[in-house]
Design an enzyme around this catalytic site. Structure first.
Site, mmCIF file in Angstrom:
data_model
loop_
_atom_site.group_PDB
_atom_site.id
_atom_site.type_symbol
_atom_site.label_atom_id
_atom_site.label_comp_id
_atom_site.label_asym_id
_atom_site.label_seq_id
_atom_site.Cartn_x
_atom_site.Cartn_y
_atom_site.Cartn_z
ATOM 1 N N LYS A 53 0.829 -1.206 0.000
ATOM 2 C CA LYS A 53 0.000 0.000 0.000
ATOM 3 C C LYS A 53 0.863 1.255 0.000
ATOM 4 C CE LYS A 53 -3.708 -2.506 2.321
ATOM 5 N NZ LYS A 53 -4.343 -2.867 3.603
ATOM 6 N N GLN A 97 -5.224 -1.250 9.939
ATOM 7 C CA GLN A 97 -4.917 -2.546 9.332
ATOM 8 C C GLN A 97 -5.487 -3.686 10.175
ATOM 9 O OE1 GLN A 97 -3.325 -3.185 6.313
ATOM 10 N NE2 GLN A 97 -4.007 -5.273 6.729
ATOM 11 N N ASP A 120 -11.577 2.660 3.921
ATOM 12 C CA ASP A 120 -11.847 1.225 3.858
ATOM 13 C C ASP A 120 -13.341 0.933 3.755
ATOM 14 O OD1 ASP A 120 -9.894 -0.662 3.567
ATOM 15 O OD2 ASP A 120 -9.398 -0.814 5.682
#
Length: 279
Positions: A53, A97, A120
């Site tokens: 990422k 995460q 997200d």
């Protein structure tokens, strides 16, 4: 018949090239998109994902920063960091995460991320927007799969799509995105009785359970499009999906490989969402 591979790596590079051009335009207006990642613990897979990422962000000019915490970090400390990022005008997107250590309340921490920085797509506001058919930040993996379907020119109107897996991050949002494109959707789980009777009727089959080889060629309709979300490592260390690629490739029209399929698109769509948040 041998299926055509949907090359997620190549498509992701195309998407990121588009992102780079958009970031360049934003920079001329004095805006540099910023992404903050919160990592708790030392999960090797999580570290690998974050490296990908961060690299993708750097490639297109998105500023990224990783905040790392040990596995023994308290929930209060993680929430405090998220709140600081919420208040930072240079940060447009926040990614916590997953998975988090079991000592932490995942839902409570994710809920702390403000909706307009939730790249997200996990905030209840963004989930509600997705449910209503007007997604603001669709979860990255389902969004990536929709781009993959677009890349092969398939019309989903009237098609029967079967999604195997009911997670909040992949299965459920993927079903909603397919419904929004006028597909008829069946949502199954790993516990569905006679799973093969459902998968054999799918024009589009999405498998996201985390069980290697769950779906084989006998379970696939000839000419189907098969998207494999699974990432599993065998005893020999080989990376495989939830789909038995070799047997399915003899039946399907299109299939995604593992690795090199859905994974790179997940990363690319995170960058897309971050840019959208900055805009």
């Amino acid at each position: 018949m041998a299926a055509q591979r949907i090359d997620g790596k190549a498509l992701a590079q195309q998407v990121l090239a588009e992102c780079g051009a958009e970031v360049a335009r934003m920079v001329t207006r004095g805006v540099v998109p910023g992404l903050a990642v919160v990592l708790v613990g030392d999960n090797p897979a999580s570290r690998a994902y974050i490296r990908n990422k961060v690299r993708a962000c750097a490639d297109v000019g998105v500023r990224s920063i990783v905040h790392e915490f040990g596995a023994d970090t308290s929930q209060a400390q993680v929430i405090e960091q998220v709140r600081r990022l919420n208040d930072d005008p240079a940060i447009h997107g926040i990614l916590v995460q997953l998975p988090l250590p079991k000592t932490l309340d995942e839902a409570a921490i994710l809920a702390e991320v403000v909706a307009h920085k939730d790249v997200d797509g996990f905030h209840e506001v963004n989930r509600g927007a997705l449910f209503s058919g007007q997604p603001r930040f669709p979860p990255c993996t389902p969004a990536g799969m929709m781009r993959m379907l677009d890349s092969i020119g398939v019309s989903l109107t009237g098609k029967h799509a079967v999604v195997v897996g009911r997670s909040n991050t992949v299965g459920k949002p993927m079903a909603l995105l397919l419904l929004a494109r006028d597909a008829t959707v069946t949502l199954c789980t790993s516990k569905t009785v006679d799973l093969a009777s459902h998968t054999r009727r799918a024009d589009v089959l999405v498998v996201a359970v985390g069980r290697p080889g769950l779906v084989n060629g006998d379970m696939v309709k000839p000419g189907a499009i098969v998207l494999d979300v699974g990432i599993n490592r065998t005893a020999e260390g080989k990376l495989v999906g939830d789909v038995d690629f070799d047997s399915v490739a003899q039946v399907a029209a299109h299939v995604t490989p593992v690795p090199g399929g859905v994974g790179p698109m997940t990363v690319a769509m995170l960058v897309v969402n971050t840019i959208a948040a900055a805009q």
